[in-house]
Scaffold this motif. Structure first.
Motif, PDB file in Angstrom:
ATOM      1  N   THR A 191      51.212 -68.850 -34.408  1.00  0.00           N
ATOM      2  CA  THR A 191      50.383 -67.870 -34.427  1.00  0.00           C
ATOM      3  C   THR A 191      48.779 -68.471 -34.319  1.00  0.00           C
ATOM      4  O   THR A 191      48.414 -68.952 -35.122  1.00  0.00           O
ATOM      5  CB  THR A 191      50.655 -67.033 -35.384  1.00  0.00           C
ATOM      6  N   GLU A 192      47.988 -68.240 -33.129  1.00  0.00           N
ATOM      7  CA  GLU A 192      46.880 -69.213 -33.048  1.00  0.00           C
ATOM      8  C   GLU A 192      46.084 -68.441 -34.141  1.00  0.00           C
ATOM      9  O   GLU A 192      45.042 -69.265 -34.837  1.00  0.00           O
ATOM     10  CB  GLU A 192      46.305 -68.674 -31.708  1.00  0.00           C
ATOM     11  N   THR A 200      40.134 -77.715 -25.989  1.00  0.00           N
ATOM     12  CA  THR A 200      38.959 -77.395 -26.349  1.00  0.00           C
ATOM     13  C   THR A 200      39.124 -76.078 -27.330  1.00  0.00           C
ATOM     14  O   THR A 200      40.323 -75.473 -27.361  1.00  0.00           O
ATOM     15  CB  THR A 200      38.411 -76.712 -25.157  1.00  0.00           C
ATOM     16  N   ASN A 201      38.163 -75.583 -28.241  1.00  0.00           N
ATOM     17  CA  ASN A 201      38.452 -74.602 -29.019  1.00  0.00           C
ATOM     18  C   ASN A 201      38.069 -73.203 -28.167  1.00  0.00           C
ATOM     19  O   ASN A 201      37.169 -72.843 -27.715  1.00  0.00           O
ATOM     20  CB  ASN A 201      37.453 -74.695 -30.332  1.00  0.00           C
ATOM     21  N   PRO A 202      38.866 -72.192 -28.352  1.00  0.00           N
ATOM     22  CA  PRO A 202      38.705 -71.364 -27.718  1.00  0.00           C
ATOM     23  C   PRO A 202      37.312 -70.517 -27.896  1.00  0.00           C
ATOM     24  O   PRO A 202      37.361 -70.212 -29.218  1.00  0.00           O
ATOM     25  CB  PRO A 202      39.926 -70.505 -27.596  1.00  0.00           C
ATOM     26  N   PRO A 203      36.417 -69.904 -27.188  1.00  0.00           N
ATOM     27  CA  PRO A 203      35.235 -69.324 -27.793  1.00  0.00           C
ATOM     28  C   PRO A 203      35.172 -68.401 -28.712  1.00  0.00           C
ATOM     29  O   PRO A 203      34.372 -68.091 -29.775  1.00  0.00           O
ATOM     30  CB  PRO A 203      34.393 -68.937 -26.689  1.00  0.00           C
ATOM     31  N   GLU A 204      36.437 -67.570 -28.683  1.00  0.00           N
ATOM     32  CA  GLU A 204      36.511 -66.107 -29.420  1.00  0.00           C
ATOM     33  C   GLU A 204      37.307 -66.545 -30.887  1.00  0.00           C
ATOM     34  O   GLU A 204      37.526 -65.747 -31.837  1.00  0.00           O
ATOM     35  CB  GLU A 204      37.406 -65.083 -28.608  1.00  0.00           C
ATOM     36  N   ARG A 205      37.559 -67.928 -31.044  1.00  0.00           N
ATOM     37  CA  ARG A 205      38.290 -68.095 -32.128  1.00  0.00           C
ATOM     38  C   ARG A 205      37.592 -68.282 -33.188  1.00  0.00           C
ATOM     39  O   ARG A 205      36.425 -68.842 -33.550  1.00  0.00           O
ATOM     40  CB  ARG A 205      39.004 -69.637 -31.824  1.00  0.00           C
ATOM     41  N   ARG A 251      39.838 -76.561 -33.244  1.00  0.00           N
ATOM     42  CA  ARG A 251      40.783 -76.052 -32.196  1.00  0.00           C
ATOM     43  C   ARG A 251      42.187 -76.136 -32.848  1.00  0.00           C
ATOM     44  O   ARG A 251      42.366 -76.871 -33.714  1.00  0.00           O
ATOM     45  CB  ARG A 251      40.858 -77.076 -30.888  1.00  0.00           C
ATOM     46  N   PRO A 252      42.806 -75.234 -32.297  1.00  0.00           N
ATOM     47  CA  PRO A 252      44.274 -75.007 -32.694  1.00  0.00           C
ATOM     48  C   PRO A 252      45.154 -76.147 -32.056  1.00  0.00           C
ATOM     49  O   PRO A 252      44.794 -76.866 -31.381  1.00  0.00           O
ATOM     50  CB  PRO A 252      44.846 -73.791 -32.225  1.00  0.00           C
TER      51      PRO A 252
END
Ligand code: SF4
Ligand code: SF4
Length: 104
Positions: free
Chosen positions: A9-10, A33-38, A43-44
């Motif tokens: 679960t990200e 890369t770390n998703p921008p909305e995170r 990064r996960p």
């Protein structure tokens, strides 16, 4: 009955990397890369579905309980975890040697 796998679960994954050495099949790797909305700064980690054999060795290693078991259908031609048939782009993890993560 289907084959077990794990999913992450990200939103619950802080990117601490603690789970990575618990996978004997190198199926847990950091996303490139770390998703921008995170909401987390790091990064996960993701499950590389083609590497995961569903041994569940990793399942208890996550302090935030982001890892969980899922059941695959008995007959499947492709993992539902694969996005458009492609694996996510991940970082390489040095697992062995003095600077590696070591073994669980
Ligand atoms: S142990 Fe849990 S929080 Fe840490 S990287 Fe793995 S899945 Fe994410
Ligand atoms: S279930 Fe087993 S193979 Fe799959 S990610 Fe966890 S430790 Fe690795």
């Amino acid at each position: 009955m289907g084959q077990s796998m794990v999913a992450i679960t990200e939103a619950h994954c802080t990117g601490c990397d603690l789970c990575i050495p618990h996978c004997p099949f190198e199926a847990l790797l950091p996303l490139a890369t770390n998703p921008p909305e995170r909401k987390h700064k790091k990064r996960p980690v993701v499950v590389v579905a083609s590497q995961c054999v569903g041994c569940l060795s990793c399942i208890g290693s996550c302090p935030t309980k982001a890892l969980h078991e899922i059941l695959m259908p008995p007959i499947s031609t492709q993992s539902p975890l694969l996005l458009n048939g492609k694996e996510p782009e991940t970082e390489t993890v040095l697992r062995w040697g003095k600077k590696g993560l070591g073994w669980a």
